[in-house]
Design an enzyme around this catalytic site. Sequence first.
Site, mmCIF file in Angstrom:
data_model
loop_
_atom_site.group_PDB
_atom_site.id
_atom_site.type_symbol
_atom_site.label_atom_id
_atom_site.label_comp_id
_atom_site.label_asym_id
_atom_site.label_seq_id
_atom_site.Cartn_x
_atom_site.Cartn_y
_atom_site.Cartn_z
ATOM 1 N N CYS A 1 37.044 81.902 23.993
ATOM 2 C CA CYS A 1 36.638 83.258 24.389
ATOM 3 C C CYS A 1 35.406 83.764 23.646
ATOM 4 C CB CYS A 1 37.804 84.215 24.195
ATOM 5 S SG CYS A 1 39.278 83.678 25.070
ATOM 6 N N HIS B 1 40.187 90.603 30.377
ATOM 7 C CA HIS B 1 39.649 89.560 29.502
ATOM 8 C C HIS B 1 39.013 88.507 30.402
ATOM 9 C CE1 HIS B 1 38.805 86.836 26.431
ATOM 10 N NE2 HIS B 1 39.968 86.812 25.783
ATOM 11 N N HIS C 1 36.693 92.777 20.190
ATOM 12 C CA HIS C 1 37.264 91.769 21.086
ATOM 13 C C HIS C 1 38.475 92.378 21.794
ATOM 14 C CE1 HIS C 1 37.873 87.825 22.705
ATOM 15 N NE2 HIS C 1 39.087 87.727 22.190
#
Length: 403
Positions: free
Chosen positions: A160, A330, A293
Site C-alpha cells: 500500500c 483504501h 494512511h
Amino acid sequence: MKKRVVVTGIGAISSLGNNVAEMTDSLENGRIKYDTVPQDRFPTSHKLFANNRGFMMDYSLYKHSWEKDVSIMSEVAVKCISEALESAHLCEEQLQQHMAGLCLGTSVGASFPILQRIKKTVEKSEDDYELALYSTPKILGKIARAFKLRGYVSAISTACASGTNSIGRAFDLVENGKAEIMISGGMDIFTELTYTGFNSLLAISKTKCKPFSKTRDGMSLGDACAILVLESLDSALARGAHIYAEIKGYHILNEAYHATAPHPEGKYALKCMKQALAYGGMSEEDVDYINAHGTGTGKNDGAELKACEALLQEKKSRTYVGSTKCLTGHTLGAAGSIEAVISILSMRHSALYANYDATDLPESEKIEFVTKNKSGVPLNTVLSNSFGFGGNMASILLTKYNN
C-alpha cells in the site's frame, strides 16, 4: 547540485469521478460513492463476507476498459495519464524531446486476468494462455508505448506504499538530474482476490471505514488511478508551465516487524515522517496537515496515531490530521498517489476534505481530527503517509510553490 522538483500536471480516476474536475466537485460537495459490488465483478453473497460494498469507479468506464483490455488497468491508466499531461500542457513531441519516463505503483497488478485464468481452469478445464501473458511489467510496457516514452520506466510494488514510492522514485530521478520530466503515480482496481484476502484477515469494515474512531472496525476498499507529472523547476519555468505544488522530500523504509501489522508503538512510522521532514529541511512546526494512511483498522490507526502524537509533541499549535480513505476507500497501490493529489487540491483550495460521522475520536492536545469538510484553512505544507503490509512505509512532503 540537486534540482527543485515541482508538480506540473495531475490526473485522477476514482469513485469520486472520472477526472480531477469531477473529483474536486465531489470533494467540495461532500459526495461519496460507496455502492454494492456488481455480480459480474465478483459475487459477495457469501455469509462470511463482512459486507458487499466498495468505493468503485464509474461502472461504464470499468466495463469499457474491461472490453478493451482484460487487465482493465492499462486503459484506465492511459486515460488518467492523458488528463495529467493535458493539465501539464505536454504533448508527445515534448515527452520525447525531454526523454520523459514513467514510474507507476500497483499492489495487486495483473490479478484480474490471473483470477480469470484460474476460474477458466477450474470451472471449464480450459487453460487460457493469453491471460497468462499479463503481468505488471507488461501492463506498464503497454502504457509506456501508448505515449512513446523513451526515458526510465519503473514498476513499483511495495504493497500500500506503492503509489507514494512511485512518486518518490520519480522525485529522485528529477532531483538528481537523471530526468527532466517523469510521469508518476499509482493504480489499482480491487478484485475478488484483494476483497477476500482482506476479509479473511477480518480487516473489512462491516459498515464503512471510520479512521481513528474508537469504534472503527476495518477498512473499505476502493478503485483508483492517480497521476502526477513531476518536472524540474528549471524545465517548468522555461516552458511557462503551471505549478500545482512542490515536492520537498520523502522517505521510504521497511520496518520488518510483521507481515500484516505495524509496530504497535508506531516508532518506524515516526522515523519515516521525521526523515521526510529532515530531507526537506523542515520541521513539525511547518506541517499544517497530515494526510494519514488511516485505514480504519485497529492496528494501523493505533500505531499511526502514536507516531503522529510523538511527532507533534513539541509543536506549539495543534495540527490537522485526517484520512481521505473515508472518501475513496483504501485504493491499495493507488492510495499514496490519490492522497497526494487530494493534498494538492487541499492546498490550492484552502480546504480539508472528509465525510464520516465519528463522535468517539481520541482526545488529543496536539491533533485536530478532520471528519468533515473544513474551508478557509490556509495550508502551505502537507505530510502524506503510506504505511503498508510487509513493513513498507513511505512519507512525502508537499508544499505550495513559493518562488
